[in-house]
Design a protein around this motif. Structure first.
Motif, PDB file in Angstrom:
ATOM      1  N   MET A  57       1.072  -1.270  -0.077  1.00  0.00           N
ATOM      2  CA  MET A  57       0.180  -0.068   0.079  1.00  0.00           C
ATOM      3  C   MET A  57       0.677   0.729   0.240  1.00  0.00           C
ATOM      4  N   ILE A  58       0.860   1.957  -0.782  1.00  0.00           N
ATOM      5  CA  ILE A  58       0.954   3.062  -0.587  1.00  0.00           C
ATOM      6  C   ILE A  58       0.590   4.543  -0.468  1.00  0.00           C
ATOM      7  N   ASP A  59       1.018   4.991   0.841  1.00  0.00           N
ATOM      8  CA  ASP A  59       0.805   6.193   1.247  1.00  0.00           C
ATOM      9  C   ASP A  59      -0.755   5.739   2.203  1.00  0.00           C
ATOM     10  N   CYS A  60      -1.350   6.886   3.432  1.00  0.00           N
ATOM     11  CA  CYS A  60      -1.901   5.947   4.483  1.00  0.00           C
ATOM     12  C   CYS A  60      -3.315   6.935   4.350  1.00  0.00           C
ATOM     13  N   GLY A  61      -3.481   8.541   3.969  1.00  0.00           N
ATOM     14  CA  GLY A  61      -4.825   8.915   4.001  1.00  0.00           C
ATOM     15  C   GLY A  61      -4.613   9.841   4.850  1.00  0.00           C
ATOM     16  N   TYR A  62      -5.411  10.670   5.135  1.00  0.00           N
ATOM     17  CA  TYR A  62      -5.750  11.523   6.412  1.00  0.00           C
ATOM     18  C   TYR A  62      -6.270  11.097   7.602  1.00  0.00           C
ATOM     19  N   GLY A  63      -5.851  11.315   8.508  1.00  0.00           N
ATOM     20  CA  GLY A  63      -5.899  10.715   9.898  1.00  0.00           C
ATOM     21  C   GLY A  63      -7.114  10.888  10.430  1.00  0.00           C
ATOM     22  N   TRP A  64      -8.493  10.669  10.197  1.00  0.00           N
ATOM     23  CA  TRP A  64      -9.702  10.840  10.658  1.00  0.00           C
ATOM     24  C   TRP A  64     -10.737   9.554  10.251  1.00  0.00           C
ATOM     25  N   ASP A  69      -1.835  14.294   5.230  1.00  0.00           N
ATOM     26  CA  ASP A  69      -2.836  13.698   4.326  1.00  0.00           C
ATOM     27  C   ASP A  69      -2.341  12.567   3.382  1.00  0.00           C
ATOM     28  N   HIS A  70      -0.916  12.393   3.975  1.00  0.00           N
ATOM     29  CA  HIS A  70       0.136  11.129   2.978  1.00  0.00           C
ATOM     30  C   HIS A  70       0.025  10.373   4.974  1.00  0.00           C
ATOM     31  N   ALA A  71       0.465  10.094   6.003  1.00  0.00           N
ATOM     32  CA  ALA A  71       1.087  10.000   6.534  1.00  0.00           C
ATOM     33  C   ALA A  71      -0.118   9.713   7.831  1.00  0.00           C
ATOM     34  N   GLY A  72      -1.542  10.532   7.461  1.00  0.00           N
ATOM     35  CA  GLY A  72      -2.018  10.633   8.762  1.00  0.00           C
ATOM     36  C   GLY A  72      -2.507   9.141   9.096  1.00  0.00           C
ATOM     37  N   ASN A  73      -2.915   7.991   8.757  1.00  0.00           N
ATOM     38  CA  ASN A  73      -3.603   7.163   9.121  1.00  0.00           C
ATOM     39  C   ASN A  73      -2.375   6.090   9.585  1.00  0.00           C
ATOM     40  N   MET A  74      -0.794   6.581   9.290  1.00  0.00           N
ATOM     41  CA  MET A  74       0.077   4.903   9.684  1.00  0.00           C
ATOM     42  C   MET A  74      -0.131   4.188  10.667  1.00  0.00           C
ATOM     43  N   ALA A  75       0.164   5.078  11.575  1.00  0.00           N
ATOM     44  CA  ALA A  75      -0.076   4.184  13.220  1.00  0.00           C
ATOM     45  C   ALA A  75      -0.766   3.000  13.177  1.00  0.00           C
TER      46      ALA A  75
END
Ligand SMILES: [Zn+2]
Length: 360
Positions: free
Chosen positions: A59-66, A97-103
């Motif tokens: 998967m590339i990138d995580c989306g905004y963390g909401w 918007d790219h790292a938001g949901n990383m954890a």
């Protein structure tokens, strides 16, 4: 290379619309496109990519963390992965918007190590703990120094969205470096590190298939934010950004399908890169023309940006105005006027009349 772009066909878009929320679209064999929402007015959405891998999916990138994004991702994972897991996560850069949901993604799939550059990892962690480019207090003082009017300053303070609101970080990562080869399925993707938007932004290029996962480094329709930030006030980020554009021009096949982080996949990347050079040259010339006496970055907002800016956009607009002023200073066209009142004003150097051309 010629600067005359007239008569050359511009950017083309193989798909007219976006995949519906919670669904994917296959843009090439084994490469799926996801579009997710962001809370920033002008940006609207961010693209994430799934690439079929040996035992699962990269998967590339995580989306905004909401919650909005997390709900859509759960749907996509349930419906589009064919029962196989996410086995690798690559993060292009540290922005929310790219790292938001990383954890959240790391934990959801059993402790993945997000692949990213050291620069982006550091930027994410310093932003989370000390503000970094997003230190709101420091940015406020910096805007003041650069002549931002009171009303816009208040709007910035009210509406800017701090980094930690939309991001959660895991404790570990795996480092990517320039020219690393990441093998995904049967394909070799080469890491191209970019500058000007984020410290060490990752794009991935599959030369054999002529596909570039561009991140924010090359966008269609909108231009990548190129800002100078208060902790490095004299940074010539525009020169860094243009240098990266030049690097892409030397490495990408003209037929490349570009998968950008915002807006839709497109072709004719070499045209787009040259167009970006023209765009920034035009902005620099607008500044030179507007600089009759002494100007501040704050004065330039009305000259450079049409329409009303919300508080979050004011921060980016100031960063961009300062980056362009710094470029003009570094290239010997303007100077920073030494002023006692603490305001940073700029003036054209005498005898300088020639417009800027940026021939990429
Ligand atoms: Zn972005």
């Amino acid at each position: 290379m010629s600067t005359d772009l007239s008569g050359i066909e511009g950017v083309t878009y193989p798909w007219d619309d976006y995949p519906a929320p919670g669904t994917v679209r296959e843009v090439a064999d084994g490469i799926l496109w996801i579009s997710t929402p962001v809370p920033f007015v002008g940006l609207r959405q961010v693209n994430l990519w799934l690439i079929r891998d040996v035992a699962g999916w990269t998967m590339i990138d995580c989306g905004y963390g909401w919650d909005e994004t997390r709900g859509l991702l759960e749907t996509v994972w349930k419906e589009a992965l064919g029962g196989r897991p996410i086995t690798r996560l690559i993060v292009t850069h540290y922005h929310p918007d790219h790292a938001g949901n990383m954890a959240w993604i790391v934990e959801r799939w059993g402790q993945l190590l997000p692949n990213m550059t050291l620069g982006e990892w550091f930027a994410a962690n310093v932003s989370m703990n000390f503000g970094y480019a997003d230190n709101i207090k420091q940015r406020g003082l910096w805007h003041k120094k650069h002549g931002l009017d009171e009303q816009r300053q208040r709007l910035f303070e009210q509406e800017v969205v701090p980094y930690d609101v939309g991001v959660s970080l895991p404790g570990q990562f795996k480092r990517l470096r320039e020219n690393d080869i990441v093998t995904i399925g049967k394909d070799r993707w080469r890491v191209i590190v970019g500058q000007g938007h984020a410290p060490e932004h990752v794009s991935l290029y599959c030369e054999a298939r002529k596909i570039l996962i561009a991140g924010d480094q090359i966008l269609p329709q909108i231009t990548t934010n190129v800002s100078t930030w208060p902790m490095e006030p004299e940074a010539d980020t525009l020169a860094s950004f243009l240098e990266t554009c030049q690097k892409f021009l030397g490495q990408l096949d003209p037929e490349t399908l570009v998968l950008p982080s915002h807006r839709k996949p497109f072709r004719n990347v070499l045209f787009r890169l040259r167009e970006l050079g023209h765009h920034h040259a035009a902005r620099l010339n607008v500044i030179l023309e507007a600089s009759k006496g002494e100007v501040t970055a704050g004065d330039l907002l009305d000259v450079l940006f049409r329409g009303k800016l919300d508080g979050h956009q004011i921060g980016f607009a100031m960063g961009e105005a300062i980056a362009h002023l710094n470029y003009l200073v570094q290239t010997g066209r303007m100077r920073r006027v030494d002023t006692r009142d603490g305001t940073w004003r700029y003036a054209k150097l005498d005898g300088f009349d020639k417009p800027v051309t940026l021939e990429l």
